[in-house]
Design a protein around this motif. Structure first.
Motif, PDB file in Angstrom:
ATOM      1  N   ARG A 140      -4.192 -26.058 -27.042  1.00  0.00           N
ATOM      2  CA  ARG A 140      -3.173 -25.516 -26.136  1.00  0.00           C
ATOM      3  C   ARG A 140      -1.797 -25.489 -26.783  1.00  0.00           C
ATOM      4  N   VAL A 141      -1.506 -26.442 -27.652  1.00  0.00           N
ATOM      5  CA  VAL A 141      -0.257 -26.404 -28.416  1.00  0.00           C
ATOM      6  C   VAL A 141      -0.207 -25.139 -29.275  1.00  0.00           C
ATOM      7  N   CYS A 142      -1.329 -24.827 -29.914  1.00  0.00           N
ATOM      8  CA  CYS A 142      -1.378 -23.617 -30.735  1.00  0.00           C
ATOM      9  C   CYS A 142      -1.146 -22.373 -29.893  1.00  0.00           C
ATOM     10  N   ARG A 143      -1.811 -22.296 -28.757  1.00  0.00           N
ATOM     11  CA  ARG A 143      -1.701 -21.114 -27.908  1.00  0.00           C
ATOM     12  C   ARG A 143      -0.276 -20.898 -27.403  1.00  0.00           C
ATOM     13  N   ARG A 144       0.437 -21.976 -27.191  1.00  0.00           N
ATOM     14  CA  ARG A 144       1.790 -21.875 -26.623  1.00  0.00           C
ATOM     15  C   ARG A 144       2.877 -21.721 -27.675  1.00  0.00           C
ATOM     16  N   HIS A 145       2.512 -21.899 -28.947  1.00  0.00           N
ATOM     17  CA  HIS A 145       3.536 -21.894 -29.993  1.00  0.00           C
ATOM     18  C   HIS A 145       3.994 -20.471 -30.307  1.00  0.00           C
ATOM     19  N   ALA A 146       5.278 -20.336 -30.642  1.00  0.00           N
ATOM     20  CA  ALA A 146       5.827 -19.013 -30.952  1.00  0.00           C
ATOM     21  C   ALA A 146       5.262 -18.452 -32.252  1.00  0.00           C
ATOM     22  N   PHE A 147       4.873 -19.324 -33.174  1.00  0.00           N
ATOM     23  CA  PHE A 147       4.304 -18.876 -34.449  1.00  0.00           C
ATOM     24  C   PHE A 147       2.897 -18.360 -34.213  1.00  0.00           C
ATOM     25  N   THR A 148       2.606 -17.190 -34.767  1.00  0.00           N
ATOM     26  CA  THR A 148       1.293 -16.573 -34.524  1.00  0.00           C
ATOM     27  C   THR A 148       0.396 -16.577 -35.754  1.00  0.00           C
ATOM     28  N   GLY A 149       0.816 -17.238 -36.829  1.00  0.00           N
ATOM     29  CA  GLY A 149       0.027 -17.223 -38.053  1.00  0.00           C
ATOM     30  C   GLY A 149      -0.993 -18.334 -38.139  1.00  0.00           C
ATOM     31  N   TRP A 150      -1.547 -18.742 -37.016  1.00  0.00           N
ATOM     32  CA  TRP A 150      -2.549 -19.806 -37.008  1.00  0.00           C
ATOM     33  C   TRP A 150      -3.905 -19.257 -36.599  1.00  0.00           C
ATOM     34  N   THR A 151      -4.963 -19.967 -37.038  1.00  0.00           N
ATOM     35  CA  THR A 151      -6.334 -19.722 -36.598  1.00  0.00           C
ATOM     36  C   THR A 151      -6.944 -21.073 -36.265  1.00  0.00           C
TER      37      THR A 151
END
Length: 212
Positions: A140-151
């Motif tokens: 959920r931290v990933c989903r909410r983060h402004a950075f979109t370069g994650w998988t």
């Protein structure tokens, strides 16, 4: 490609380092203990505290991609969400892609697509709930983060040591099981999926794998 592996001495991290080196990538193997991962041709070992934002930022500035494969001691699992947020904060500044090897809790149950795996006791028994809750918070931290370069890579229900078969199945957001209802993969086979994703990024921000 130059790849940073956070948690390089763990089961997944060490398998990822080995897989990346076998494909002639340059690896920066990062762990909390200096010298815990011995240097090999193409691999530099470095002690880095993942809670040190300045150190993480410096690492990400010198690599093409990073793998976050950290596992915290029992009782400290809940800290993984905040640590992941810090890595994404640093990655946002450097623009470095990050692949997070998380947990299976954010996946959908194969028997009930409307239910998260964390709420399915068949695959997440009570003894695993603390770890599962931590991985769900991390996702959920990933989903909410402004950075979109994650998988975010969710392993199957059981991730274990074992042989590298060279074969795995890939799915999206529902747990993969075999004909007997089992959901498992070895760390070396998971590492194949990790490096494949770094070499050829897919369209899915969240995916899963299982034994072939």
């Amino acid at each position: 490609m130059r790849i940073a592996v956070f948690g390089a001495t763990g089961m997944v991290g060490s398998a990822t380092v080995a897989e990346a080196l076998s494909r002639s990538h340059s690896v920066l193997a990062l762990s909390r203990r200096p010298g815990a991962e011995p240097d090999r041709p193409g691999c530099e070992s470095r002690a880095v505290d993942i809670a040190d934002h300045a150190a993480v930022k410096a690492v990400l500035a010198e690599v093409d991609a990073a793998v976050l494969a950290i596992r915290l001691p029992p009782g400290e699992e809940s800290a993984v969400a905040g640590l992941t947020r810090g890595v994404l904060d640093a990655a946002e500044r450097s623009g470095t892609r990050v692949l997070i090897v998380g947990g299976s809790a954010p996946l959908r149950s194969p028997g009930d697509p409307g239910r998260l795996l964390i709420d399915d006791p068949e695959h997440v028994p009570e003894a695993w709930r603390a770890v599962a809750a931590a991985s769900l918070a991390q996702y959920r931290v990933c989903r909410r983060h402004a950075f979109t370069g994650w998988t975010y890579l969710s392993p199957p229900a059981v991730l274990e040591p074992g042989a590298r078969t060279g074969v795995y199945r890939r799915g999206t957001t529902t747990l993969l099981t075999d004909a007997h209802g089992r959901s498992r993969i070895t760390a070396p086979d998971l590492a194949i999926a990790v490096v494949n994703e770094l070499e050829h990024p897919g369209e899915d921000r969240h995916f899963t794998v299982a034994a072939g």
